[in-house]
Design an enzyme around this catalytic site. Sequence first.
Site, PDB file in Angstrom:
ATOM      1  CG  HIS A 198      -5.542  -2.761  14.620  1.00 11.16           C
ATOM      2  ND1 HIS A 198      -5.290  -1.437  13.796  1.00 11.16           N
ATOM      3  CD2 HIS A 198      -5.386  -3.806  13.668  1.00 11.16           C
ATOM      4  CE1 HIS A 198      -4.933  -1.945  12.702  1.00 11.16           C
ATOM      5  NE2 HIS A 198      -4.962  -3.301  12.427  1.00 11.16           N
ATOM      6  CG  LEU A 199     -11.431  -5.769  16.409  1.00 14.83           C
ATOM      7  CD1 LEU A 199     -12.783  -5.932  16.794  1.00 14.83           C
ATOM      8  CD2 LEU A 199     -10.327  -6.725  17.001  1.00 14.83           C
TER       9      LEU A 199
ATOM     10  CG  ASN B 244     -16.124  -1.201   7.668  1.00 19.00           C
ATOM     11  OD1 ASN B 244     -16.441   0.227   7.150  1.00 19.00           O
ATOM     12  ND2 ASN B 244     -14.674  -1.167   7.474  1.00 19.00           N
TER      13      ASN B 244
ATOM     14  NE  ARG C 227       2.451  -2.085   9.337  1.00 15.55           N
ATOM     15  CZ  ARG C 227       1.761  -3.222   9.355  1.00 15.55           C
ATOM     16  NH1 ARG C 227       1.246  -3.406   8.223  1.00 15.55           N
ATOM     17  NH2 ARG C 227       1.483  -3.966  10.398  1.00 15.55           N
TER      18      ARG C 227
ATOM     19  NE  ARG D  81     -15.895  -6.844   3.260  1.00 19.27           N
ATOM     20  CZ  ARG D  81     -14.818  -6.086   2.710  1.00 19.27           C
ATOM     21  NH1 ARG D  81     -15.389  -4.923   1.857  1.00 19.27           N
ATOM     22  NH2 ARG D  81     -13.754  -6.598   2.658  1.00 19.27           N
TER      23      ARG D  81
ATOM     24  CE  LYS E 180      -3.289  -2.227   2.979  1.00 13.82           C
ATOM     25  NZ  LYS E 180      -3.837  -2.211   4.296  1.00 13.82           N
TER      26      LYS E 180
ATOM     27  N   GLY F  37     -10.486  -2.629   9.686  1.00 14.80           N
ATOM     28  CA  GLY F  37     -11.571  -3.005   8.790  1.00 14.80           C
ATOM     29  C   GLY F  37     -12.693  -3.621   9.582  1.00 14.80           C
ATOM     30  CB  VAL F  38     -13.373  -6.640  11.954  1.00  9.84           C
ATOM     31  CG1 VAL F  38     -14.484  -7.122  12.481  1.00  9.84           C
ATOM     32  CG2 VAL F  38     -13.035  -7.592  10.577  1.00  9.84           C
TER      33      VAL F  38
ATOM     34  N   GLY G  82      -5.159  -8.919  10.544  1.00 10.38           N
ATOM     35  CA  GLY G  82      -4.591  -9.352  11.615  1.00 10.38           C
ATOM     36  C   GLY G  82      -5.400  -8.452  12.575  1.00 10.38           C
TER      37      GLY G  82
ATOM     38  CG  HIS H 298      -1.818  -4.396  14.377  1.00  9.35           C
ATOM     39  ND1 HIS H 298      -2.497  -5.580  14.802  1.00  9.35           N
ATOM     40  CD2 HIS H 298      -1.810  -4.497  12.976  1.00  9.35           C
ATOM     41  CE1 HIS H 298      -2.717  -6.178  13.735  1.00  9.35           C
ATOM     42  NE2 HIS H 298      -2.181  -5.651  12.735  1.00  9.35           N
TER      43      HIS H 298
HETATM   44  N1  LIG Z   1     -18.078  -3.541   5.582  1.00 11.10           N
HETATM   45  C1  LIG Z   1     -17.496  -4.599   6.193  1.00 11.10           C
HETATM   46  N2  LIG Z   1     -18.061  -5.104   7.233  1.00 11.10           N
HETATM   47  C2  LIG Z   1     -17.579  -6.157   7.983  1.00 11.10           C
HETATM   48  N3  LIG Z   1     -15.968  -6.408   7.760  1.00 11.10           N
HETATM   49  C3  LIG Z   1     -15.500  -5.681   6.889  1.00 11.10           C
HETATM   50  C4  LIG Z   1     -15.962  -4.676   6.227  1.00 11.10           C
HETATM   51  N4  LIG Z   1     -15.038  -3.932   5.313  1.00 11.10           N
HETATM   52  C5  LIG Z   1     -13.755  -4.553   5.783  1.00 11.10           C
HETATM   53  N5  LIG Z   1     -14.074  -5.439   6.747  1.00 11.10           N
HETATM   54  C6  LIG Z   1     -13.308  -6.636   7.291  1.00 11.10           C
HETATM   55  O1  LIG Z   1     -12.035  -5.890   7.346  1.00 11.10           O
HETATM   56  C7  LIG Z   1     -10.870  -6.746   6.873  1.00 11.10           C
HETATM   57  C8  LIG Z   1      -9.818  -5.917   6.407  1.00 11.10           C
HETATM   58  O2  LIG Z   1      -9.274  -5.098   7.316  1.00 11.10           O
HETATM   59  P1  LIG Z   1      -8.193  -4.138   7.193  1.00 11.10           P
HETATM   60  O3  LIG Z   1      -7.908  -3.479   8.416  1.00 11.10           O
HETATM   61  O4  LIG Z   1      -8.293  -3.460   5.950  1.00 11.10           O
HETATM   62  O5  LIG Z   1      -7.056  -5.108   7.205  1.00 11.10           O
HETATM   63  P2  LIG Z   1      -5.434  -5.367   6.759  1.00 11.10           P
HETATM   64  O6  LIG Z   1      -4.933  -3.819   6.970  1.00 11.10           O
HETATM   65  O7  LIG Z   1      -4.952  -6.367   7.859  1.00 11.10           O
HETATM   66  O8  LIG Z   1      -5.085  -5.712   5.135  1.00 11.10           O
HETATM   67  C9  LIG Z   1     -11.580  -7.752   5.934  1.00 11.10           C
HETATM   68  O9  LIG Z   1     -10.903  -8.956   5.647  1.00 11.10           O
HETATM   69  C10 LIG Z   1     -13.011  -7.849   6.309  1.00 11.10           C
HETATM   70  O10 LIG Z   1     -13.430  -9.043   7.526  1.00 11.10           O
HETATM   71  C1  LIG Z   2       1.806  -7.089  12.162  1.00  9.60           C
HETATM   72  C2  LIG Z   2       0.440  -7.434  11.416  1.00  9.60           C
HETATM   73  O1  LIG Z   2      -0.301  -8.435  11.785  1.00  9.60           O
HETATM   74  O2  LIG Z   2       0.065  -6.572  10.439  1.00  9.60           O
HETATM   75  P1  LIG Z   2      -1.171  -6.678   9.597  1.00  9.60           P
HETATM   76  O3  LIG Z   2      -2.332  -6.934  10.275  1.00  9.60           O
HETATM   77  O4  LIG Z   2      -0.955  -5.791   8.627  1.00  9.60           O
HETATM   78  O5  LIG Z   2      -0.856  -8.159   8.822  1.00  9.60           O
HETATM   79 MG   LIG Z   3      -3.696  -3.417   8.669  1.00 10.17          MG
END
Ligand SMILES: Nc1ncnc2c1ncn2[C@@H]1O[C@H](COP(=O)(O)OP(=O)(O)O)[C@@H](O)[C@H]1O
Ligand SMILES: CC(=O)OP(=O)(O)O
Ligand SMILES: [Mg+2]
Length: 381
Positions: A191-192, A317, A74, A267, A17, A313-314, A195, A163
């Site tokens: 932080h969901l 959302n 990062r 989702r 990213k 993300g979780v 990871g 994180h």
């Molecule tokens: N609208 C939504 N509803 C529920 N869960 C969601 C939604 N949008 C994203 N997610 C969840 O968020 C996760 C991605 O989170 P994110 O913080 O972007 O992860 P990462 O940075 O580790 O790639 C997805 O795998 C999904 O489970």
């Molecule tokens: C450290 C770590 O778990 O990072 P990510 O959630 O981006 O995989």
């Molecule tokens: Mg992340």
Amino acid sequence: MNGSRVLVLNSGSSSVKYQLLDMADGSRPASGIVERIGEGPVADHAAALKQVADELAAKDLGLDSPELAAVGHRVVHGGTRFTEPTLITDEVVEEIEKLIPLAPLHNPANVTGIKVARSLRPDLPQVAVFDTAFHSTIPEAAARYAIDVATADRWGVRRYGFHGTSHAYVSRATAELLGKEPAELNTIVLHLGNGASASAVRGGVCVETSMGLTPLEGLVMGTRSGDIDPAAIFHLSRVGGMSTDEIDTLLNKRSGLAGLCGDNDMREIGRRMGEGDRAAQLAFDIYIHRLRKYVGAYTAVLGRVDAIAFTAGVGENSAAVREAAMRGLTAFGIEVDGVRNALRSATARLISTETSRVAVAVVPTDEELEIASQTFDLVSA
Ligand SMILES: Nc1ncnc2c1ncn2[C@@H]1O[C@H](COP(=O)(O)OP(=O)(O)O)[C@@H](O)[C@H]1O
Ligand SMILES: CC(=O)OP(=O)(O)O
Ligand SMILES: [Mg+2]
């Protein structure tokens, strides 16, 4: 230093990213993601970074741009050596490489990002911002595992936590939302994302977190198991005949929500639960059970909790996850308002009731802004 822009690179295990942030006016002239590295046309991280450089150059925002003040990277594992944002030198790169065994899914990608960016712009300051840094304040009693001290110290086996950039940013943003100073507030940050990790922050200082030596410990994640009896590994090896690498892959990639029900995306799990899918429901229940255990534990660690912040993300959302995680905790002073929880917004907001003793909030994380700010502060100091 001339420019006011910082390019942030967040190289993950299978994605890169990037964001270009202008620290003078707060704008973000470019951002993007290269995904599925290693699966298709993008062979490896070096190729992905070349693609990032090409995308930026096509917009006349390339690494040769005079407006660029620095690149912020990062870096997931900083070990005990790196607890602050660090100007990258050859020696720093070597030290980050030495930490690869502690973060085999993440640090190699981070190192590649650093090397490619340095080769393209050797004159530009580059800064490493570590996921582990915010957790360096965790006291010994929480950071040490109860194993032989000499062995632990020889091999660096202890809780580092990850994180951290997100936990730092979100704990501060939560204080801001509540109109308080970070020093006044005890906060649990959840932080969901794919990871996932929890942290307990006392007066702005991190005192406990759920990830450990590596990003595998703690909460149930998209594809990672989180907490498991370590003897399960001996059992799978001795009785199951699995190799160390096979068990590593099992726990990191074939576990968590994906291992339990075949889907790692909340989702999709929500959709399947709506259809009465039992495996998806059980995966959700296990995820929530673990989350609640940590909220309870961190409440005891902090003694007094003022705020609980959901992020990533979780956390940002999924109203269903927040509702289930906080249900029936009135005795803890936690009351979520169903209507507030169901609303959507891109900015930080409260979801607790007026009478809830603990403020429960959704606080969008911004790891890129935090990395850019720390990078810019260091190079302009
Ligand atoms: N609208 C939504 N509803 C529920 N869960 C969601 C939604 N949008 C994203 N997610 C969840 O968020 C996760 C991605 O989170 P994110 O913080 O972007 O992860 P990462 O940075 O580790 O790639 C997805 O795998 C999904 O489970
Ligand atoms: C450290 C770590 O778990 O990072 P990510 O959630 O981006 O995989
Ligand atoms: Mg992340």
